[in-house]
Scaffold this motif. Structure first.
Motif, PDB file in Angstrom:
ATOM      1  N   SER A   8       0.829  -1.208   0.000  1.00 20.09           N
ATOM      2  CA  SER A   8       0.000   0.000   0.000  1.00 20.09           C
ATOM      3  C   SER A   8       0.863   1.258   0.000  1.00 20.09           C
ATOM      4  O   SER A   8       0.573   2.229  -0.707  1.00 20.09           O
ATOM      5  CB  SER A   8      -0.922  -0.003   1.219  1.00 20.09           C
ATOM      6  OG  SER A   8      -1.665   1.176   1.296  1.00 20.09           O
ATOM      7  N   ALA A   9       1.935   1.246   0.783  1.00 18.83           N
ATOM      8  CA  ALA A   9       2.831   2.403   0.857  1.00 18.83           C
ATOM      9  C   ALA A   9       3.467   2.684  -0.501  1.00 18.83           C
ATOM     10  O   ALA A   9       3.501   3.844  -0.956  1.00 18.83           O
ATOM     11  CB  ALA A   9       3.911   2.162   1.905  1.00 18.83           C
ATOM     12  N   LYS A  63       2.426   1.698  -3.475  1.00 14.84           N
ATOM     13  CA  LYS A  63       1.383   2.068  -4.440  1.00 14.84           C
ATOM     14  C   LYS A  63       1.012   3.544  -4.288  1.00 14.84           C
ATOM     15  O   LYS A  63       0.928   4.280  -5.267  1.00 14.84           O
ATOM     16  CB  LYS A  63       0.161   1.183  -4.229  1.00 14.84           C
ATOM     17  CG  LYS A  63      -0.949   1.392  -5.214  1.00 14.84           C
ATOM     18  CD  LYS A  63      -2.086   0.412  -4.932  1.00 14.84           C
ATOM     19  CE  LYS A  63      -3.282   0.693  -5.802  1.00 14.84           C
ATOM     20  NZ  LYS A  63      -4.405  -0.177  -5.466  1.00 14.84           N
ATOM     21  N   LYS A  64       0.804   3.975  -3.048  1.00 17.94           N
ATOM     22  CA  LYS A  64       0.434   5.381  -2.819  1.00 17.94           C
ATOM     23  C   LYS A  64       1.575   6.336  -3.131  1.00 17.94           C
ATOM     24  O   LYS A  64       1.355   7.445  -3.585  1.00 17.94           O
ATOM     25  CB  LYS A  64      -0.059   5.571  -1.383  1.00 17.94           C
ATOM     26  CG  LYS A  64      -1.411   4.939  -1.157  1.00 17.94           C
ATOM     27  CD  LYS A  64      -1.903   5.114   0.264  1.00 17.94           C
ATOM     28  CE  LYS A  64      -3.259   4.442   0.416  1.00 17.94           C
ATOM     29  NZ  LYS A  64      -3.788   4.549   1.750  1.00 17.94           N
ATOM     30  N   GLY A  85       0.084   7.121  -6.591  1.00 21.08           N
ATOM     31  CA  GLY A  85      -0.685   8.259  -6.094  1.00 21.08           C
ATOM     32  C   GLY A  85       0.138   9.506  -5.851  1.00 21.08           C
ATOM     33  O   GLY A  85      -0.388  10.580  -5.626  1.00 21.08           O
ATOM     34  N   LYS A  86       1.470   9.345  -5.854  1.00 19.16           N
ATOM     35  CA  LYS A  86       2.400  10.463  -5.642  1.00 19.16           C
ATOM     36  C   LYS A  86       2.137  11.196  -4.331  1.00 19.16           C
ATOM     37  O   LYS A  86       2.153  12.421  -4.280  1.00 19.16           O
ATOM     38  CB  LYS A  86       2.343  11.465  -6.805  1.00 19.16           C
ATOM     39  CG  LYS A  86       2.581  10.880  -8.170  1.00 19.16           C
ATOM     40  CD  LYS A  86       4.029  10.627  -8.409  1.00 19.16           C
ATOM     41  CE  LYS A  86       4.240  10.241  -9.863  1.00 19.16           C
ATOM     42  NZ  LYS A  86       5.207   9.230 -10.059  1.00 19.16           N
ATOM     43  N   LYS A  87       1.867  10.425  -3.272  1.00 16.87           N
ATOM     44  CA  LYS A  87       1.671  11.069  -1.977  1.00 16.87           C
ATOM     45  C   LYS A  87       2.260  10.233  -0.850  1.00 16.87           C
ATOM     46  O   LYS A  87       2.318   9.010  -0.918  1.00 16.87           O
ATOM     47  CB  LYS A  87       0.209  11.383  -1.717  1.00 16.87           C
ATOM     48  CG  LYS A  87      -0.736  10.238  -1.746  1.00 16.87           C
ATOM     49  CD  LYS A  87      -2.155  10.735  -1.504  1.00 16.87           C
ATOM     50  CE  LYS A  87      -3.156   9.694  -1.953  1.00 16.87           C
ATOM     51  NZ  LYS A  87      -4.510  10.145  -1.736  1.00 16.87           N
ATOM     52  N   SER A 107       1.933   8.705   2.703  1.00 15.60           N
ATOM     53  CA  SER A 107       0.751   8.236   3.412  1.00 15.60           C
ATOM     54  C   SER A 107       1.151   7.580   4.730  1.00 15.60           C
ATOM     55  O   SER A 107       2.329   7.333   4.992  1.00 15.60           O
ATOM     56  CB  SER A 107       0.011   7.225   2.539  1.00 15.60           C
ATOM     57  OG  SER A 107       0.869   6.132   2.258  1.00 15.60           O
TER      58      SER A 107
END
Length: 185
Positions: free
Chosen positions: A53-54, A56-57, A61-63, A65
């Motif tokens: 998840s980390a 991927k984001k 997602g370019k953020k 998280s």
């Protein structure tokens, strides 16, 4: 890869991760140094979805998280040889994710039930005639007659008569509430 992550996030796998972490805790309490620390099982089962998840984001997602920060914490624990602490972080986050999913699903079901309670038809007064129309066709300014026992289709102001209204769906109050001229609903 997505199927593997979904499998690892299943409640059964989280329970297995918890059992492995508990086993590691017992070994620490008894001061036993096993060849393989069971906390690694928890890190793999509960931690891999967090790492995935980390990443991927971060890259898609370019953020930055919370999973990224948790991943950094788990990695730091492993580098300083605190495998149990890394497993603990992963397990706590997996439990939190499960509880969050449960709460979201429960809220969705509640909203779906609430929406299903909305009436489909309304009785509009048009030139002294009563016509049955779809509730979606009601426009602001329309005069709607609510017959005894019917559900109120829209919010409005009572312009004639008086009645008792069941507002339990909205207020949670089980007793009907008296309404009269000028009251809002």
């Amino acid at each position: 890869m997505k199927r593997i992550i979904e499998f690892l996030e299943s409640p059964l796998m989280v329970v297995i991760g918890g059992v492995a972490l508990a086993s590691s805790f017992v070994l620490v309490l008894k001061e036993i140094q096993p060849a393989f620390d069971p906390a690694w099982i928890t890190i793999v089962i509960c931690g891999l979805p967090i790492y995935f998840s980390a990443l991927k984001k971060l890259f898609i997602g370019k953020k930055i998280s919370s999973p990224l920060l948790i991943s950094i914490a788990m990695t730091a624990c492993m580098f300083i040889d605190e495998v149990f602490a890394a497993g603990e972080v992963a397990f706590i986050m997996a439990i939190g994710e499960m509880l969050e999913d449960f709460a979201v699903d429960r809220s969705r079901r509640g909203i779906s039930k609430l929406i299903s309670l909305a009436p489909d038809k309304a009785h509009r007064i048009n030139n002294q005639n009563l016509e049955e129309i779809s509730a979606k066709e009601i426009l602001e300014g329309d005069v709607v007659r609510v017959l005894p026992g019917e559900k109120i289709t829209v919010d409005g102001v009572i312009i004639s008569g008086s009645t008792s209204v069941d507002e339990s769906v909205i207020t949670g109050e089980s007793l009907p509430k008296d309404k009269t001229l000028g009251d809002k609903r």
